[in-house]
Structure formats: C-alpha cells, structure tokens
Motif scaffolding. Structure first.
Motif, mmCIF file in Angstrom:
data_model
loop_
_atom_site.group_PDB
_atom_site.id
_atom_site.type_symbol
_atom_site.label_atom_id
_atom_site.label_comp_id
_atom_site.label_asym_id
_atom_site.label_seq_id
_atom_site.Cartn_x
_atom_site.Cartn_y
_atom_site.Cartn_z
ATOM 1 N N ARG A 123 8.333 5.963 -3.824
ATOM 2 C CA ARG A 123 6.776 5.429 -4.910
ATOM 3 C C ARG A 123 7.250 6.262 -5.994
ATOM 4 N N ALA A 178 0.386 8.237 -1.154
ATOM 5 C CA ALA A 178 0.620 8.538 -2.542
ATOM 6 C C ALA A 178 1.373 10.171 -1.853
ATOM 7 N N ASP A 202 -6.364 6.952 -10.915
ATOM 8 C CA ASP A 202 -6.784 4.934 -10.289
ATOM 9 C C ASP A 202 -7.140 4.954 -9.043
ATOM 10 N N ALA A 203 -5.685 6.415 -8.295
ATOM 11 C CA ALA A 203 -6.484 5.456 -7.104
ATOM 12 C C ALA A 203 -8.151 6.342 -6.482
ATOM 13 N N ARG A 215 -1.678 9.063 -14.096
ATOM 14 C CA ARG A 215 -2.796 7.325 -14.529
ATOM 15 C C ARG A 215 -2.733 7.064 -12.812
ATOM 16 N N LEU A 216 -2.064 6.276 -12.488
ATOM 17 C CA LEU A 216 -1.863 6.316 -10.935
ATOM 18 C C LEU A 216 -2.898 7.049 -9.744
ATOM 19 N N GLU A 253 2.888 8.192 -16.600
ATOM 20 C CA GLU A 253 1.841 7.198 -15.604
ATOM 21 C C GLU A 253 1.609 7.921 -14.110
ATOM 22 N N LYS A 254 2.452 8.622 -14.371
ATOM 23 C CA LYS A 254 1.830 9.556 -12.130
ATOM 24 C C LYS A 254 0.831 9.540 -12.600
ATOM 25 N N ARG A 295 -11.567 1.888 -11.303
ATOM 26 C CA ARG A 295 -10.508 2.297 -12.306
ATOM 27 C C ARG A 295 -11.614 2.631 -13.764
ATOM 28 N N THR A 346 6.508 9.258 -17.908
ATOM 29 C CA THR A 346 6.564 8.912 -16.318
ATOM 30 C C THR A 346 5.462 9.586 -15.888
#
Length: 153
Positions: free
Chosen positions: A2, A35, A22-23, A18-19, A15-16, A140, A12
C-alpha cells in the motif's frame, strides 16, 4: 503493498496523509479498512478496535451518526514508519446540530505500507451551520480547497 511505503520522506508522508483523508471522505468502510493490517489495533477516543472487521463495524456506525461528514487532515510530524496528523472534521447529527471535531492521530505502518496502529484523540465542538468551514460537495476535498492552517484551524 500500500504505497507510499516507509521509511517516509516529507513528500511521501504528505501523500499518505492525503490518501487517508480522501479514503475517509469517501465513507466506504470496506474500502477504508483495506488500508489497515488484518490485525490493526486502534484507540479511537475511548474505544479500542481490533482488526478489519471491527474497523468496518465502527466506521459503518460512525458515518450513520455523523451526517454530511467532511474531513481535512494535515501532516504534523513523521519518522521512519510513523506519521502524526492533526485534523478536523464537520458533521451534523440526526437533530441537525452541527459539530466540528478536532483531533490528533499517531499512525504506525508495516513494511507493506498498511497501518498497523492508530491512536486517535478527538474532541467535538458544537457549531452553528453559519460557522461551518468545510463546504465542498460530499466526497474528496478539492485540491484547491484550503487546508487546516489556511482555514485558521
């Protein structure tokens, strides 16, 4: 796997975060649970949650209670396989009372990039509908929508 995977860099880790935001804004408990490791351990306020099945059950109940849920997360700190975030989310209950919840989470990830530990401290503050700051359409958060600091949170 993942991605992004630990060890994290500034980019990173952002990014993690934000992911994850979003989820959670997608409000699909089954998808969100993927996740996390199968045996993921959570502390969420005063609840202790163990494993994906309990995560799905918890999130299903949460999003039934927390109507029009919208979340913003921000990176606070990170190291090798850990990320700390601060966040706020808004929702209303079945009576129409709006809330803004403020929280901090500490995350620990496995080598595969799945979250194996999540410790969350959260406080709810009743707000009026006029005080809402999270006004994008459900789902989102748009890329150009302000983050926590820009909103004064």
């Amino acid at each position: 796997m993942r991605p992004p995977l630990p060890p994290f860099t500034v980019q990173t880790a952002i990014e993690k975060v934000r992911l994850a935001e979003d989820a959670w804004n997608g409000q699909d408990p089954e998808k969100v649970s993927l996740a996390y490791t199968e045996d993921s351990i959570w502390r969420n306020r005063d609840l202790f949650i163990n494993g994906r099945a309990e995560i799905v059950s918890f999130l299903t109940a949460k999003w039934r209670r927390e109507i029009q849920y919208r979340l913003i997360k921000g990176l606070f700190a990170f190291s090798d396989n850990r990320i700390a975030v601060r966040y706020a989310y808004e929702f209303h209950d079945r009576t129409g009372q709006w809330y803004r919840a403020y929280g901090n989470e500490n995350w620990e990830f496995s080598e595969s990039g799945l979250m194996q530990r999540r410790h969350a401290s959260i406080n709810n503050l009743p707000i009026s509908a006029r005080e809402r700051k999270f006004r994008w359409l459900m789902g989102r958060r748009p890329d150009d929508y302000p983050g926590l600091s820009e909103l004064g949170l």
